[in-house]
Design an enzyme around this catalytic site. Structure first.
Site, short mmCIF file in Angstrom:
data_model
loop_
_atom_site.label_atom_id
_atom_site.label_comp_id
_atom_site.label_asym_id
_atom_site.label_seq_id
_atom_site.Cartn_x
_atom_site.Cartn_y
_atom_site.Cartn_z
N ASP A 95 0.74 -1.30 0.20
CA ASP A 95 0.08 0.12 -0.07
C ASP A 95 1.00 1.27 0.02
OD1 ASP A 95 -2.30 1.37 0.30
OD2 ASP A 95 -2.45 1.19 2.19
N ASN B 284 -10.70 -2.87 -6.38
CA ASN B 284 -9.96 -1.86 -7.34
C ASN B 284 -10.44 -1.57 -8.62
OD1 ASN B 284 -6.69 -2.97 -6.04
ND2 ASN B 284 -7.83 -1.48 -5.30
C1 FPP Z 1 -1.95 -0.02 -3.13
O1 FPP Z 1 -1.58 1.45 -3.25
C2 FPP Z 1 -1.32 -0.43 -4.35
C3 FPP Z 1 -2.19 -1.10 -5.25
C4 FPP Z 1 -3.36 -0.90 -5.48
C5 FPP Z 1 -1.51 -1.84 -6.56
C6 FPP Z 1 -0.18 -2.54 -6.29
C7 FPP Z 1 0.48 -2.80 -7.48
C8 FPP Z 1 1.92 -2.71 -7.26
C9 FPP Z 1 2.77 -2.49 -6.31
C10 FPP Z 1 2.40 -2.91 -8.79
C11 FPP Z 1 2.05 -3.90 -9.85
C12 FPP Z 1 2.91 -5.15 -9.51
C13 FPP Z 1 2.33 -5.93 -10.15
C14 FPP Z 1 2.97 -7.32 -10.21
C15 FPP Z 1 1.27 -5.88 -11.34
P1 FPP Z 1 -2.42 2.53 -3.56
O2 FPP Z 1 -2.60 2.91 -4.99
O3 FPP Z 1 -3.87 2.44 -2.75
O4 FPP Z 1 -1.74 3.88 -2.76
P2 FPP Z 1 -2.62 5.08 -1.82
O5 FPP Z 1 -3.36 4.34 -0.83
O6 FPP Z 1 -1.47 5.87 -1.61
O7 FPP Z 1 -3.41 5.84 -2.95
#
Ligand code: FPP
Length: 251
Positions: free
Chosen positions: A26, A74
């Site tokens: 996250d 998501n």
């Molecule tokens: C959460 O951070 C992260 C995700 C929803 C996506 C995770 C994806 C990756 C680490 C990269 C992709 C890797 C592969 C293998 C496909 P957030 O976007 O919710 O962050 P925030 O809470 O700060 O907005």
């Protein structure tokens, strides 16, 4: 159906290094926002953090790493971001598959597959097929994954077995239920890490993490790597795991 094994036996780890670590990656969006960058830039840096973490996990003696890359919830994000995350999984598999396969990594993708673009379904099938014989390290990517959705899909499979006469309702037990989950064959996580300081488990492996130790780590995911992983493992090592018993059990 087999009798349920105890949670301690299912965790499988022999010494005090967690056998299976699960991570809620996250903070990509906040990492990007803090730098005035689009959210996609945070996800791209998130892939680099994933590469570092896979390396570090292997070096620490962890055998199973399961990461939350895209949840069933998501889909609520803007289409542009959803497509960018699909693109990152494509790019990750295309770029890293040969290297991971040659290093003895077995790749699994868990989650609901049918809603994914056809080419992505084929790509993840290829990654699983080409690494199916590997057993040095197990990398599982949860993509279009939701714990409740996984449990509902498992219940449907069991119901179908009952309708087809292969199973009586009274024969359904914990081990049999676990065998219908996407994670069938994987040990339960010993340690669940969520980065970015948020303190929720967000529908990630709710069945499997019933006895997991939880560490809420402060770094945003793009800043995560070997140092932060070791800190989380050290925190885990200091815990006493009792699995409902009075005396600690080896985890
Ligand atoms: C959460 O951070 C992260 C995700 C929803 C996506 C995770 C994806 C990756 C680490 C990269 C992709 C890797 C592969 C293998 C496909 P957030 O976007 O919710 O962050 P925030 O809470 O700060 O907005």
């Amino acid at each position: 159906m087999k009798a349920a094994t105890s949670p301690a036996a299912r965790s499988g780890g022999g010494d005090d290094v967690p056998n299976h670590v699960a991570i809620i990656m996250d903070g990509n969006g906040r990492w990007a926002a803090a730098r005035g960058l689009p959210r996609g830039a945070g996800h791209e840096r998130g892939v680099e953090a994933l590469r570092r973490t896979v390396e570090a996990a292997g070096d620490l003696g962890i055998s199973y790493l399961t990461v939350y890359s895209f949840s069933t919830e998501n889909w609520r994000r803007p289409a542009e971001e959803v497509n960018a995350l699909f693109g990152l999984l494509r790019a990750y598999v295309r770029r890293d598959l040969d290297r991971l396969r040659d290093k003895g990594v077995r790749i699994r993708i868990i989650g609901e597959r049918e809603s994914l673009p056809a080419d992505l379904q084929e790509l993840v099938q290829r990654a699983e097929r080409e690494t199916a014989e590997n057993s040095d390290f197990h990398l599982t990517v949860a993509f279009n994954y939701g714990g409740r959705d996984e449990i509902v899909r498992a219940a449907r499979r069991l119901a179908q077995d009952v309708i087809d006469g292969r199973l009586m309702p009274g024969q359904i037990d914990e081990a049999g239920f676990a065998g219908k989950l996407d994670t069938a064959g994987l040990p339960d996580p010993d340690l669940l890490i969520r980065t970015s300081g948020e303190q929720r488990t967000s529908n990630f492996l709710p069945w499997q993490c019933a006895y997991a130790e939880i560490v809420f780590a402060n770094p945003l995911w793009p800043d995560f790597g070997g140092v932060a992983l070791r800190e989380a493992v050290d925190d885990y090592r200091a815990r006493e795991r009792r699995f409902g018993d009075v005396a600690p059990k080896a985890g």
